[in-house]
Design an enzyme around this catalytic site. Structure first.
Site, PDB file in Angstrom:
ATOM      1  N   ASN A  12       0.851  -1.193   0.000  1.00 57.18           N
ATOM      2  CA  ASN A  12       0.000   0.000   0.000  1.00 57.18           C
ATOM      3  C   ASN A  12       0.892   1.251   0.000  1.00 57.18           C
ATOM      4  OD1 ASN A  12      -1.427   2.287   1.063  1.00 57.18           O
ATOM      5  ND2 ASN A  12      -3.084   0.917   1.654  1.00 57.18           N
ATOM      6  N   HIS A  15       1.009   6.307   1.709  1.00 59.15           N
ATOM      7  CA  HIS A  15       1.765   7.285   2.489  1.00 59.15           C
ATOM      8  C   HIS A  15       2.992   7.838   1.762  1.00 59.15           C
ATOM      9  CE1 HIS A  15      -1.185   7.138   5.483  1.00 59.15           C
ATOM     10  NE2 HIS A  15      -1.119   5.823   5.531  1.00 59.15           N
ATOM     11  N   ARG A  23       4.423  18.785   0.665  1.00 60.82           N
ATOM     12  CA  ARG A  23       5.075  19.928   0.041  1.00 60.82           C
ATOM     13  C   ARG A  23       4.356  20.393  -1.227  1.00 60.82           C
ATOM     14  NH1 ARG A  23      10.545  21.531   1.228  1.00 60.82           N
ATOM     15  NH2 ARG A  23      10.533  21.626   3.484  1.00 60.82           N
ATOM     16  N   HIS A  48      -5.502   3.762  -1.911  1.00 58.26           N
ATOM     17  CA  HIS A  48      -6.837   4.124  -1.429  1.00 58.26           C
ATOM     18  C   HIS A  48      -7.157   5.544  -1.880  1.00 58.26           C
ATOM     19  CE1 HIS A  48      -9.561   4.460   2.449  1.00 58.26           C
ATOM     20  NE2 HIS A  48     -10.221   4.736   1.341  1.00 58.26           N
ATOM     21  N   ARG A  50      -9.299   8.267  -1.278  1.00 54.68           N
ATOM     22  CA  ARG A  50     -10.272   8.691  -0.261  1.00 54.68           C
ATOM     23  C   ARG A  50     -11.113   9.835  -0.801  1.00 54.68           C
ATOM     24  NH1 ARG A  50      -8.897   6.809   5.220  1.00 54.68           N
ATOM     25  NH2 ARG A  50     -10.566   8.176   5.860  1.00 54.68           N
ATOM     26  N   ARG A  54      -6.852  12.929   0.523  1.00 55.70           N
ATOM     27  CA  ARG A  54      -5.761  13.389   1.403  1.00 55.70           C
ATOM     28  C   ARG A  54      -4.405  12.814   1.001  1.00 55.70           C
ATOM     29  NH1 ARG A  54      -7.260  10.235   6.965  1.00 55.70           N
ATOM     30  NH2 ARG A  54      -9.217  11.307   6.636  1.00 55.70           N
ATOM     31  N   GLU A  75      -8.494   0.658  -3.441  1.00 60.64           N
ATOM     32  CA  GLU A  75      -9.237   0.689  -2.183  1.00 60.64           C
ATOM     33  C   GLU A  75     -10.165   1.900  -2.194  1.00 60.64           C
ATOM     34  OE1 GLU A  75      -8.030   1.130   2.163  1.00 60.64           O
ATOM     35  OE2 GLU A  75      -6.449  -0.051   1.240  1.00 60.64           O
ATOM     36  N   THR A 106      -8.396   3.734   8.180  1.00 64.26           N
ATOM     37  CA  THR A 106      -9.654   2.992   8.112  1.00 64.26           C
ATOM     38  C   THR A 106      -9.887   2.285   9.448  1.00 64.26           C
ATOM     39  OG1 THR A 106      -9.139   2.656   5.792  1.00 64.26           O
ATOM     40  CG2 THR A 106     -10.963   1.375   6.687  1.00 64.26           C
ATOM     41  N   GLU A 156     -11.157  -9.049   2.954  1.00 62.54           N
ATOM     42  CA  GLU A 156      -9.884  -8.764   3.605  1.00 62.54           C
ATOM     43  C   GLU A 156     -10.185  -8.638   5.093  1.00 62.54           C
ATOM     44  OE1 GLU A 156      -7.152  -6.031   1.774  1.00 62.54           O
ATOM     45  OE2 GLU A 156      -6.470  -5.321   3.730  1.00 62.54           O
ATOM     46  N   HIS A 199      -3.890  -4.417   7.733  1.00 64.98           N
ATOM     47  CA  HIS A 199      -4.004  -3.245   8.609  1.00 64.98           C
ATOM     48  C   HIS A 199      -3.138  -3.391   9.845  1.00 64.98           C
ATOM     49  CE1 HIS A 199      -5.424   0.451  10.344  1.00 64.98           C
ATOM     50  NE2 HIS A 199      -5.965   0.723   9.184  1.00 64.98           N
TER      51      HIS A 199
END
Ligand code: PXP
Length: 254
Positions: A12, A15, A23, A48, A50, A54, A75, A106, A156, A199
């Site tokens: 995943n 991040h 930035r 994901h 969202r 974000r 996702e 999540t 999942e 997760h």
């Protein structure tokens, strides 16, 4: 000694996008992270999109779908907007998750029972488009039964409660959560559903859960991106794969 069933690693990369967005530029690029992850041994990439964008953005999803050489797991919350976008991107799979604007990540699984009238048609729509659906749920037998009734090809299992209990040193809770995961994986498999998990997983918990033969895919993000800061993404993925393989070898030995 029987051979261990294969276990896929979905990386995943949300991040990486979180860092990029801090930035407001293009670096670090989630697509570059996806390519590095695949070269280092990832079997697929999870991202994901969202509602609040974000981290991952619409254009990231399109670039990932167009450029990566391994399956893309999209996702998303099962909202009309996301269903429309996912049908346009046409990923290999979608993972339907609950989503609240104010949450950090999540939190908790999807209420498949409460949302059955909405999820059933969404699963069917994706299936008609050749996209496999996975439902992100707690290892709750009633939710798993409903996932089977709705003909979801995969679930999942949300491993967050188990991982949090281990981090908190709450051994009684960790042991109870682990038993729920073991039973949930067996129940889902016996209902003909493909079982994934994710997760909060790290090297240790990934090794432990890899020993459950019903589970064929782990989706892992935050821990690995954090580790990558210290040792690099490729090295982190190789170490994770080794942990998963050690865990998986216990299936064959059993
Ligand atoms: N699987 C699902 C469905 C998720 O929502 C997340 C978090 O985005 C993950 C796996 C990865 O969790 P983590 O980032 O804690 O490894």
């Amino acid at each position: 000694m029987s051979k261990s069933p294969p276990l896929r690693l979905g990386v995943n990369i949300d991040h990486i996008a979180t860092l990029r967005n801090a930035r407001g530029g293009r670096h670090p690029d989630p697509l570059r992270a996806a390519r590095t992850a695949i070269e280092a041994g990832a079997d697929g990439i999870t991202a994901h999109l969202r509602e609040d964008r974000r981290h991952i953005r619409d254009a990231d999803m399109e670039r990932l779908k167009a450029e990566i050489t391994k399956p893309l797991n999209f996702e998303m919350a099962a909202t009309p907007e996301m269903i429309r976008i996912a049908l346009g991107v046409r990923p290999h799979a979608v993972c339907l998750v609950p989503e609240r604007r104010e949450e950090l990540t999540t939190e908790g699984g999807l209420d498949v029972i409460g949302l059955r009238d909405h999820l059933g048609p969404a699963i069917a729509k994706f299936s008609d488009a050749g996209i496999r659906t996975s439902l992100f749920i707690a290892p709750d037998p009633a939710q798993i039964d409903m996932a089977a009734k709705l003909k979801s090809p995969a679930i999942e299992i949300h491993t967050g409660a188990w991982c949090d209990a281990l981090t908190d040193g709450d051994t009684a809770k960790a042991s109870a959560e682990w038993k729920r995961i073991v039973a949930g994986a067996a129940l889902a498999r016996s209902a003909g559903i493909e079982v994934h998990a994710g997760h909060g997983l790290d090297y240790e918990t990934a090794e432990t859960i890899a020993a459950l033969p019903q589970i064929v895919e782990l989706n892992i993000g935050f821990f690995m991106i954090g580790e990558a800061v210290f040792v690099g993404l490729a090295e982190t993925i190789r170490t994770m794969r080794a942990a998963m393989e050690r865990g998986r070898a216990k299936v064959a030995a059993a």
